[in-house]
Motif scaffolding. Structure first.
Motif, PDB file in Angstrom:
ATOM      1  N   GLY A 258       0.801  -1.211   0.000  1.00 49.56           N
ATOM      2  CA  GLY A 258       0.000   0.000   0.000  1.00 49.56           C
ATOM      3  C   GLY A 258       0.829   1.253   0.000  1.00 49.56           C
ATOM      4  O   GLY A 258       0.607   2.171  -0.780  1.00 49.56           O
TER       5      GLY A 258
ATOM      6  N   SER B 234       2.209   5.986  -3.358  1.00 45.71           N
ATOM      7  CA  SER B 234       0.921   6.092  -4.024  1.00 45.71           C
ATOM      8  C   SER B 234       0.254   7.415  -3.668  1.00 45.71           C
ATOM      9  O   SER B 234       0.366   7.888  -2.530  1.00 45.71           O
ATOM     10  CB  SER B 234       0.021   4.937  -3.584  1.00 45.71           C
TER      11      SER B 234
ATOM     12  N   ASP C 268      -2.625   7.886  -2.885  1.00 47.18           N
ATOM     13  CA  ASP C 268      -3.545   7.657  -1.770  1.00 47.18           C
ATOM     14  C   ASP C 268      -2.911   8.006  -0.425  1.00 47.18           C
ATOM     15  O   ASP C 268      -3.613   8.176   0.570  1.00 47.18           O
ATOM     16  CB  ASP C 268      -3.999   6.195  -1.743  1.00 47.18           C
TER      17      ASP C 268
ATOM     18  N   SER D  81      -1.744  11.892  -9.488  1.00 44.31           N
ATOM     19  CA  SER D  81      -1.832  10.607 -10.191  1.00 44.31           C
ATOM     20  C   SER D  81      -1.724  10.800 -11.699  1.00 44.31           C
ATOM     21  O   SER D  81      -1.143   9.961 -12.401  1.00 44.31           O
ATOM     22  CB  SER D  81      -3.139   9.893  -9.835  1.00 44.31           C
TER      23      SER D  81
ATOM     24  N   VAL E  51      -5.452   6.472  -9.063  1.00 48.44           N
ATOM     25  CA  VAL E  51      -5.632   6.796  -7.656  1.00 48.44           C
ATOM     26  C   VAL E  51      -6.940   6.176  -7.198  1.00 48.44           C
ATOM     27  O   VAL E  51      -7.926   6.163  -7.942  1.00 48.44           O
ATOM     28  CB  VAL E  51      -5.644   8.324  -7.418  1.00 48.44           C
ATOM     29  N   SER E  52      -6.934   5.642  -6.006  1.00 48.48           N
ATOM     30  CA  SER E  52      -8.138   4.991  -5.488  1.00 48.48           C
ATOM     31  C   SER E  52      -9.272   5.991  -5.378  1.00 48.48           C
ATOM     32  O   SER E  52      -9.085   7.124  -4.952  1.00 48.48           O
ATOM     33  CB  SER E  52      -7.853   4.386  -4.112  1.00 48.48           C
ATOM     34  N   ARG E  53     -10.461   5.587  -5.781  1.00 49.94           N
ATOM     35  CA  ARG E  53     -11.641   6.455  -5.661  1.00 49.94           C
ATOM     36  C   ARG E  53     -12.324   6.268  -4.313  1.00 49.94           C
ATOM     37  O   ARG E  53     -13.226   7.008  -3.956  1.00 49.94           O
ATOM     38  CB  ARG E  53     -12.637   6.136  -6.780  1.00 49.94           C
ATOM     39  N   ALA E  54     -11.886   5.250  -3.582  1.00 52.30           N
ATOM     40  CA  ALA E  54     -12.479   4.993  -2.274  1.00 52.30           C
ATOM     41  C   ALA E  54     -11.653   5.698  -1.207  1.00 52.30           C
ATOM     42  O   ALA E  54     -10.609   5.206  -0.799  1.00 52.30           O
ATOM     43  CB  ALA E  54     -12.529   3.490  -2.014  1.00 52.30           C
ATOM     44  N   GLU E  55     -12.099   6.863  -0.803  1.00 54.12           N
ATOM     45  CA  GLU E  55     -11.387   7.632   0.205  1.00 54.12           C
ATOM     46  C   GLU E  55     -11.422   6.891   1.544  1.00 54.12           C
ATOM     47  O   GLU E  55     -12.457   6.377   1.951  1.00 54.12           O
ATOM     48  CB  GLU E  55     -12.011   9.026   0.370  1.00 54.12           C
TER      49      GLU E  55
END
Length: 317
Positions: A20, A180, A182, A212, A219-223
């Protein structure tokens, strides 16, 4: 102030894993991100550090965004002003805070000029394998690299020049270390502070997306849900829940959903009892933050093992 040891698991449900934290290792851009112009300490006539600069023998896990608060939203966008605020911040950190040097690794001016903060930060960043330990995120300095952005962004937005230079700087740091997007965070994600200001904090998802794009990665869309920041004067269900937790912990606060003086005093006492930092960057100059209830206080009062995400789901039911 103690500059804390690295932790594998952070309070508030932030779990650090090799996959991660360094998720770009197998997905970096074919061509390295162009390094922005970063003016080193000698260019702004920095004072020598009064102690040894600690170089962590690992990469940072997080890139942390701050606002300086003072100086505020100055309209002098010149290079000369950017160099002066670097000197002013260093003087404050060394003479008032008692630190060995500037607390943050880099400073970004409202005119878009970036300077090196703590000595050796630029040199070590260029190596891409270690990082200089700062003093800008209480109890997490061994895993965080901090950027101070000139200004106060609680109610107003950042200048375009500052935003553009912030995107470029963060993208370069992320590329150098394989971090990342994130893992771009605000100071309040670690300590109970207003920093980096509500307006700039609300733009962090946008910053992650912009970085990103520069990196050419997703990039993760799940904050990741963070603990909410509660301050004196706040009202509502979150305050009521905090008061109930405080009462269960033995503090005689009312359960009226109003963050009044007794709740403020209880939070300040709890923080002091556990040795939580309350002055880990310049944001504390804008207001007394000793009674703020944020990411480092919540885990002390909620049932053991409960994450920010689980608590938010429970509160919404």
């Amino acid at each position: 102030m103690g500059e804390a040891t690295r932790r594998a698991v952070l309070k508030g449900g932030l779990t650090v894993t090799a996959a991660g934290a360094f998720g770009l290792a197998g997905a970096r851009t074919a061509t390295a991100v162009t390094a922005p112009q970063i003016r080193p300490t000698h260019e702004w006539n920095a004072r020598p550090a009064t102690g040894a600069i600690v170089v962590e023998n690992h990469k940072p896990t997080y890139i942390v965004v701050h606002h300086t608060v003072d100086p505020g939203n100055n309209t002098d966008y010149s290079l000369a002003h950017a160099l002066q605020i670097s000197r002013d911040i260093q003087n404050f950190h060394m003479d008032t805070r008692g630190w060995i040097d500037t607390g943050q690794q880099f400073t970004n001016s409202r005119g878009g000029y970036v300077t090196e903060g703590r000595h050796r930060s630029l040199e070590i960043l260029r190596g891409g394998k270690q990082h200089v330990q700062g003093a800008n995120v209480g109890n997490h300095n061994s895993e965080c690299l901090g950027i101070e952005n000139e200004g106060l962004y609680s109610t107003v937005d950042v200048p375009v020049a500052l935003w553009n230079s912030l995107v470029s700087l963060v993208a370069y740091i992320a590329d150098q270390y394989g971090i990342s997007p994130d893992f771009i965070k605000g100071h309040r994600d670690f300590n109970s502070t207003e920093c980096c200001g509500q307006v700039l904090y609300d733009r962090l998802p946008e910053l992650r997306t912009a970085v990103s794009r520069v990196l050419g990665v997703a990039v993760s869309r799940a904050e990741v849900p963070e603990w909410p920041l509660l301050k004196p004067g706040d009202v509502g269900a979150q305050v009521l829940a905090a008061q109930r937790f405080l009462r269960a912990a033995g503090y005689g606060v009312p359960t009226d959903g109003v963050f009044g003086q007794s709740t403020t005093d209880a939070v300040a006492a709890l923080a002091a009892e556990h040795g939580l930092s309350r002055d880990s960057c310049t944001a504390a100059r804008a207001a007394d933050e000793s009674g703020f209830l944020g990411s480092d206080v919540w885990p002390l009062i909620v049932p053991s093992g409960k994450s920010a995400a689980a608590w938010r789901v429970e509160l919404a039911q």
